[in-house]
Design a protein around this motif. Sequence first.
Motif, PDB file in Angstrom:
ATOM      1  N   MET A   1     -12.041  -5.832  -0.284  1.00 40.23           N
ATOM      2  CA  MET A   1     -10.893  -5.543   0.559  1.00 40.23           C
ATOM      3  C   MET A   1     -11.007  -4.134   1.144  1.00 40.23           C
ATOM      4  O   MET A   1     -11.500  -3.214   0.482  1.00 40.23           O
ATOM      5  N   ILE A   2     -10.564  -3.979   2.392  1.00 41.57           N
ATOM      6  CA  ILE A   2     -10.521  -2.679   3.054  1.00 41.57           C
ATOM      7  C   ILE A   2      -9.088  -2.154   2.970  1.00 41.57           C
ATOM      8  O   ILE A   2      -8.206  -2.633   3.695  1.00 41.57           O
ATOM      9  N   PRO A   3      -8.792  -1.205   2.097  1.00 38.84           N
ATOM     10  CA  PRO A   3      -7.426  -0.673   2.043  1.00 38.84           C
ATOM     11  C   PRO A   3      -7.055  -0.007   3.368  1.00 38.84           C
ATOM     12  O   PRO A   3      -7.849   0.743   3.938  1.00 38.84           O
ATOM     13  N   VAL A   4      -5.859  -0.302   3.864  1.00 34.91           N
ATOM     14  CA  VAL A   4      -5.422   0.256   5.136  1.00 34.91           C
ATOM     15  C   VAL A   4      -5.034   1.716   4.946  1.00 34.91           C
ATOM     16  O   VAL A   4      -4.257   2.056   4.040  1.00 34.91           O
ATOM     17  N   LEU A   5      -5.562   2.576   5.811  1.00 37.11           N
ATOM     18  CA  LEU A   5      -5.286   4.004   5.739  1.00 37.11           C
ATOM     19  C   LEU A   5      -4.203   4.387   6.738  1.00 37.11           C
ATOM     20  O   LEU A   5      -4.039   3.762   7.778  1.00 37.11           O
ATOM     21  N   GLY A   6      -3.477   5.446   6.414  1.00 35.13           N
ATOM     22  CA  GLY A   6      -2.531   6.020   7.363  1.00 35.13           C
ATOM     23  C   GLY A   6      -1.097   5.561   7.222  1.00 35.13           C
ATOM     24  O   GLY A   6      -0.230   6.014   7.975  1.00 35.13           O
ATOM     25  N   PHE A   7      -0.814   4.653   6.262  1.00 35.36           N
ATOM     26  CA  PHE A   7       0.551   4.152   6.099  1.00 35.36           C
ATOM     27  C   PHE A   7       1.065   4.295   4.667  1.00 35.36           C
ATOM     28  O   PHE A   7       2.002   3.601   4.267  1.00 35.36           O
TER      29      PHE A   7
END
Length: 465
Positions: A1-7
């Motif tokens: 999984m690619i953890p979403v950055l910036g939130f």
Amino acid sequence: MIPVLGFAQANVAVLGLGRSGLATARALRAGEATAVCWDDNPAARAVAEAEGFTCRDLHKQGAFDGIASLIVSPGIAHLYPSPNPVVRAALEAGVPVDNDIGLFFRSIATPEWDNFERLPRVVAVTGSNGKSTTVALLHHILSEAGKGVQMAGNIGRGVLDIDPPQDGDVVVLELSSYQTELARSLTPDVAIFTNLSPDHLDRHGGLGGYFAAKRRLFSEGGPDRAIIGVDEDEGLFLAGQMSMGQVDDRVIRVSSGRKLGGAGWNVFARKGFLSEYRKGRQAGSIDLRAMTGLPGAHNHQNACAAYAAARTLGLAPRMIEGALETYPGLPHRSQTIADEGGVRYVNDSKATNVDSAAKALSAFKKVRWICGGLEKDGGLAALSGNTGSVQKAYVIGREAAKFALQLDVETEVCSSMAVAVERAMADAQEGETVLLAPAAASFDQYDNFEQRGDDFIAEVTARLV
């Protein structure tokens, strides 16, 4: 999984809880954001709630209070023919709208990359036809070369569902116009444009909007290398827009059926031979004629695009040739399912528009053609002049009679797949091909093109036993 950055610590709304929507919600949670989910389908909401996600009716007044962004699944309209009411509400509330592709590109690079000897690279493929084959073919080539590679997007896994790429790895993405049009971040290292033919025109407000959606992958992303099919005017224009001059090798022009000249970097297929030219000199040549996984000029174009991408990633021509020879083909895309009594049976259920069907027909000399289904915008006029190989058409679909009247070949209205296969097999002679290439969508009789192709395979297989 690619953890979403910036939130991190923010609330992010997710509209649509299919494969990409659920993967997006999970990736947001992995990035320490709170996913606020909604789908009009209660069953889809139940699946999300079972995973611990909060569902909120985004249609309600004030639903976007405290929401940092709205992430929309590809099938949900955001502009044409009219915005989904939830999307409109987000826009009116001043909430940015994005999709999982935008989140992927903003999140793929992490501080860990500073320790890699070779940075991971992303290859993104768009176009009307041949995207899946080009992606699968490049994935196969890189795998055969021992590279770490994953494919995702419209093929394989959702883009946020893949494993974080490691040192020197390659991610190959298939991106539709629905995805490229909305993504707020598009930064592939290599971008590929296969071709353009009319499709999804209502969703994009016409052919110009459709091309503009695909062009964003290049104009917004600024890839290091652009591989562009130039057999249509749009591709030729795009190559010109991306190039700074005749010898600019950041643009690789690709063609099927004609030799490309000039001092730039060109890869083309002509009379079954793939050729690579750089600065006016030949740098590689491959005989594609005997490669059963790549029949016809349209697949030769796909081979040229995948070859060009592999070359930009450092692979030698001979290594690529060996991988092309072992490529098995994709299900439902020029897929040979049997060769019995001198008759070949080919499943090209993915040929859902007129252009892709015409290319499938041109790949074989004598065809018993199974076609029909839910007719797309623009009609069947473009098939005229492309049916010379057809011995007879066997038409399926709820409006089979209407479909048949538009064809310039002998037809038989069969309505169902079972009848069409039975009649085509009864008529087929040695040296002919029974080909499913519908030139239409599947939704009048099937849930998707895969189900239609599986039905064709089952009907053929049952009669060959």
